[in-house]
Scaffold this active site. Structure first.
Site, PDB file in Angstrom:
ATOM      1  N   GLY A  31       0.815  -1.212   0.000  1.00  0.00           N
ATOM      2  CA  GLY A  31       0.000   0.000   0.000  1.00  0.00           C
ATOM      3  C   GLY A  31       0.849   1.262   0.000  1.00  0.00           C
ATOM      4  O   GLY A  31       2.030   1.212  -0.338  1.00  0.00           O
ATOM      5  N   ALA A  32       0.221   2.409   0.382  1.00  0.00           N
ATOM      6  CA  ALA A  32       0.865   3.735   0.272  1.00  0.00           C
ATOM      7  C   ALA A  32       1.399   3.877  -1.153  1.00  0.00           C
ATOM      8  O   ALA A  32       2.580   4.155  -1.373  1.00  0.00           O
ATOM      9  CB  ALA A  32       1.968   3.904   1.317  1.00  0.00           C
ATOM     10  N   HIS A  34       2.406   4.602  -5.011  1.00  0.00           N
ATOM     11  CA  HIS A  34       2.962   5.732  -5.780  1.00  0.00           C
ATOM     12  C   HIS A  34       3.153   5.275  -7.226  1.00  0.00           C
ATOM     13  O   HIS A  34       2.783   4.128  -7.576  1.00  0.00           O
ATOM     14  CB  HIS A  34       4.270   6.207  -5.152  1.00  0.00           C
ATOM     15  CG  HIS A  34       5.243   5.096  -4.871  1.00  0.00           C
ATOM     16  ND1 HIS A  34       5.805   4.327  -5.867  1.00  0.00           N
ATOM     17  CD2 HIS A  34       5.726   4.593  -3.702  1.00  0.00           C
ATOM     18  CE1 HIS A  34       6.612   3.436  -5.333  1.00  0.00           C
ATOM     19  NE2 HIS A  34       6.573   3.556  -4.021  1.00  0.00           N
ATOM     20  N   HIS A  37       4.626   1.717  -7.946  1.00  0.00           N
ATOM     21  CA  HIS A  37       3.686   0.588  -7.850  1.00  0.00           C
ATOM     22  C   HIS A  37       2.781   0.538  -9.091  1.00  0.00           C
ATOM     23  O   HIS A  37       2.529  -0.534  -9.639  1.00  0.00           O
ATOM     24  CB  HIS A  37       2.764   0.759  -6.629  1.00  0.00           C
ATOM     25  CG  HIS A  37       3.454   0.743  -5.305  1.00  0.00           C
ATOM     26  ND1 HIS A  37       3.514   1.847  -4.485  1.00  0.00           N
ATOM     27  CD2 HIS A  37       4.099  -0.243  -4.646  1.00  0.00           C
ATOM     28  CE1 HIS A  37       4.159   1.533  -3.376  1.00  0.00           C
ATOM     29  NE2 HIS A  37       4.522   0.284  -3.439  1.00  0.00           N
ATOM     30  N   GLN A  61       7.947  -9.227   8.035  1.00  0.00           N
ATOM     31  CA  GLN A  61       9.172  -8.652   7.488  1.00  0.00           C
ATOM     32  C   GLN A  61       9.623  -7.394   8.236  1.00  0.00           C
ATOM     33  O   GLN A  61      10.554  -6.728   7.808  1.00  0.00           O
ATOM     34  CB  GLN A  61       9.044  -8.407   5.983  1.00  0.00           C
ATOM     35  CG  GLN A  61       8.099  -7.319   5.606  1.00  0.00           C
ATOM     36  CD  GLN A  61       7.832  -7.317   4.115  1.00  0.00           C
ATOM     37  OE1 GLN A  61       7.308  -8.262   3.549  1.00  0.00           O
ATOM     38  NE2 GLN A  61       8.199  -6.221   3.452  1.00  0.00           N
ATOM     39  N   GLY A 147       9.277  -4.776  -8.496  1.00  0.00           N
ATOM     40  CA  GLY A 147      10.092  -3.640  -8.937  1.00  0.00           C
ATOM     41  C   GLY A 147      11.585  -3.909  -8.793  1.00  0.00           C
ATOM     42  O   GLY A 147      12.035  -4.535  -7.833  1.00  0.00           O
ATOM     43  N   LYS A 149      13.468  -1.623  -8.106  1.00  0.00           N
ATOM     44  CA  LYS A 149      13.832  -0.751  -6.980  1.00  0.00           C
ATOM     45  C   LYS A 149      14.347  -1.590  -5.799  1.00  0.00           C
ATOM     46  O   LYS A 149      15.298  -1.219  -5.129  1.00  0.00           O
ATOM     47  CB  LYS A 149      12.600   0.057  -6.576  1.00  0.00           C
ATOM     48  CG  LYS A 149      12.574   0.586  -5.165  1.00  0.00           C
ATOM     49  CD  LYS A 149      13.385   1.835  -5.067  1.00  0.00           C
ATOM     50  CE  LYS A 149      13.376   2.523  -3.723  1.00  0.00           C
ATOM     51  NZ  LYS A 149      12.890   1.834  -2.580  1.00  0.00           N
ATOM     52  N   ASP A 150      13.678  -2.728  -5.556  1.00  0.00           N
ATOM     53  CA  ASP A 150      14.107  -3.653  -4.502  1.00  0.00           C
ATOM     54  C   ASP A 150      14.788  -4.826  -5.191  1.00  0.00           C
ATOM     55  O   ASP A 150      14.219  -5.912  -5.314  1.00  0.00           O
ATOM     56  CB  ASP A 150      12.888  -4.092  -3.688  1.00  0.00           C
ATOM     57  CG  ASP A 150      12.184  -2.889  -3.081  1.00  0.00           C
ATOM     58  OD1 ASP A 150      12.642  -2.391  -2.063  1.00  0.00           O
ATOM     59  OD2 ASP A 150      11.177  -2.422  -3.671  1.00  0.00           O
TER      60      ASP A 150
HETATM   61  P1  AMP Z   1       6.219  -2.215  -1.404  1.00  0.00           P
HETATM   62  O1  AMP Z   1       4.832  -1.701  -1.313  1.00  0.00           O
HETATM   63  O2  AMP Z   1       7.266  -1.248  -0.949  1.00  0.00           O
HETATM   64  O3  AMP Z   1       6.375  -3.591  -0.793  1.00  0.00           O
HETATM   65  O4  AMP Z   1       6.505  -2.411  -2.954  1.00  0.00           O
HETATM   66  C1  AMP Z   1       5.661  -3.191  -3.742  1.00  0.00           C
HETATM   67  C2  AMP Z   1       6.299  -3.396  -5.093  1.00  0.00           C
HETATM   68  O5  AMP Z   1       6.533  -2.114  -5.715  1.00  0.00           O
HETATM   69  C3  AMP Z   1       7.682  -4.078  -5.005  1.00  0.00           C
HETATM   70  O6  AMP Z   1       7.793  -5.015  -6.072  1.00  0.00           O
HETATM   71  C4  AMP Z   1       8.625  -2.923  -5.178  1.00  0.00           C
HETATM   72  O7  AMP Z   1       9.876  -3.311  -5.707  1.00  0.00           O
HETATM   73  C5  AMP Z   1       7.870  -2.047  -6.151  1.00  0.00           C
HETATM   74  N1  AMP Z   1       8.349  -0.656  -6.151  1.00  0.00           N
HETATM   75  C6  AMP Z   1       8.507   0.145  -5.058  1.00  0.00           C
HETATM   76  N2  AMP Z   1       9.018   1.346  -5.425  1.00  0.00           N
HETATM   77  C7  AMP Z   1       9.192   1.296  -6.777  1.00  0.00           C
HETATM   78  C8  AMP Z   1       9.696   2.218  -7.740  1.00  0.00           C
HETATM   79  N3  AMP Z   1      10.114   3.440  -7.410  1.00  0.00           N
HETATM   80  N4  AMP Z   1       9.720   1.838  -9.043  1.00  0.00           N
HETATM   81  C9  AMP Z   1       9.292   0.599  -9.401  1.00  0.00           C
HETATM   82  N5  AMP Z   1       8.814  -0.318  -8.543  1.00  0.00           N
HETATM   83  C10 AMP Z   1       8.761   0.020  -7.245  1.00  0.00           C
END
Ligand code: AMP
Length: 283
Positions: A31-32, A34, A37, A61, A147, A149-150
């Protein structure tokens, strides 16, 4: 857009979709949301007949001292954003749907899970692998998008799917950035105005590290110099600047032409820990 909040309804829905021959695309999130996502939703749509996005803040986690309680929760805005991207189903499970009473299974992500981000957060990738596996079993996707990103997470999930023979294509989506180069992250909202200004140095210094390597500086020296630069440029602590093999994230000691590397960085500014990474192809 269907919103499903329990495992039973979700599994029944997914089973019916599979039986009718639909190809399911899946984007797990906490969530949250951007633009990063939402870009993954677009990629999932290209690879499937319908897209399920999940929103679940995974307690497994987060360590006790981390930001589980204060992690941003923006359900209304998230649902509006997913709807605007024509997501078909949003899955928002309850904690009991993922971790029913008495649940005590764990997954070990091995050596890679203890490396880099796993150093200061030893349970992190095991927790990610567990929740992703459970979400995969519940949504039964043909393709799942994560992503870059991770990047360590993406690499671990690729290995997880491969080693557990999951019949799921794991697709990586490029990192989406603000205009100045800061990668979008749900945690960027914690940054003060000054920290936000300085935070751009993380991506700039990864690029600077590439320049050092292109000039023949050794892997160790490039990492040390980049770390020192970040500490001068507003960052309070640098967990790592690592130059690794792009496919396996194995350590490398020297740079060879025609190979692909990944430069990964983790550093804290004020109270916020940021990570970033980029592909490095020697010139
Ligand atoms: P999270 O909500 O932080 O667990 O991220 C959910 C998914 O969004 C994961 O696969 C992240 O790698 C991806 N993600 C987060 N930030 C970005 C970004 N800036 N660009 C692309 N994918 C992202």
């Amino acid at each position: 857009m269907k919103i499903i909040r329990d495992k039973k309804t979700l599994q029944q829905t997914c089973l019916e979709l599979k039986r009718s021959g639909k190809r399911i695309g899946f984007v797990p999130t906490m969530g949250a949301l951007h633009k990063g996502h939402l870009s993954l939703v677009g990629i999932a749509q290209q690879h499937s007949d319908l897209v399920i996005a999940s929103i679940f803040i995974n307690p497994a986690q987060f360590a006790a001292h981390e930001d589980l309680d204060t992690y941003p929760r923006t359900e209304e805005a998230d649902l509006a954003a997913l709807k605007s991207k024509n997501v078909d189903i949003v899955y928002m499970p309850q904690v009991e749907d993922i971790y029913p009473e008495g649940f005590d299974l764990s997954i070990s992500t091995g050596k890679l899970g203890q490396d880099l981000d796993g150093g200061p957060r030893p349970h992190f990738f095991d927790g990610v692998a567990l929740v992703v596996t459970k979400l995969f079993m519940q949504t039964m996707p043909d393709v799942a998008v994560f992503g870059e990103k991770d990047f360590q997470q993406l690499t671990i999930i690729r290995l997880l799917a491969l080693q557990l023979d999951m019949p799921i294509d794991i697709v990586g989506g490029e990192t989406i950035r603000e205009d100045d180069g800061l990668a979008f992250s749900s945690r960027n909202r914690y940054l003060t105005k000054n920290e936000r200004k300085d935070s751009v140095n993380l991506s700039l210094q990864i690029k600077q590290c590439m320049k050092l390597l292109n000039n023949g500086i050794s892997v160790n020296k490039a990492s040390q110099e980049t770390t020192a630069n970040l500490l001068k440029l507003g960052f309070d602590k640098v967990d790592y600047i690592a130059i690794r093999d792009n496919g396996t994230l194995a350590e490398v000691t020297e740079i060879k032409q025609n190979k692909q590397y990944r430069i990964l960085a983790a550093a804290t500014i004020g109270k916020t820990r940021l990570i970033d990474n980029m592909l490095y192809e020697p010139k």
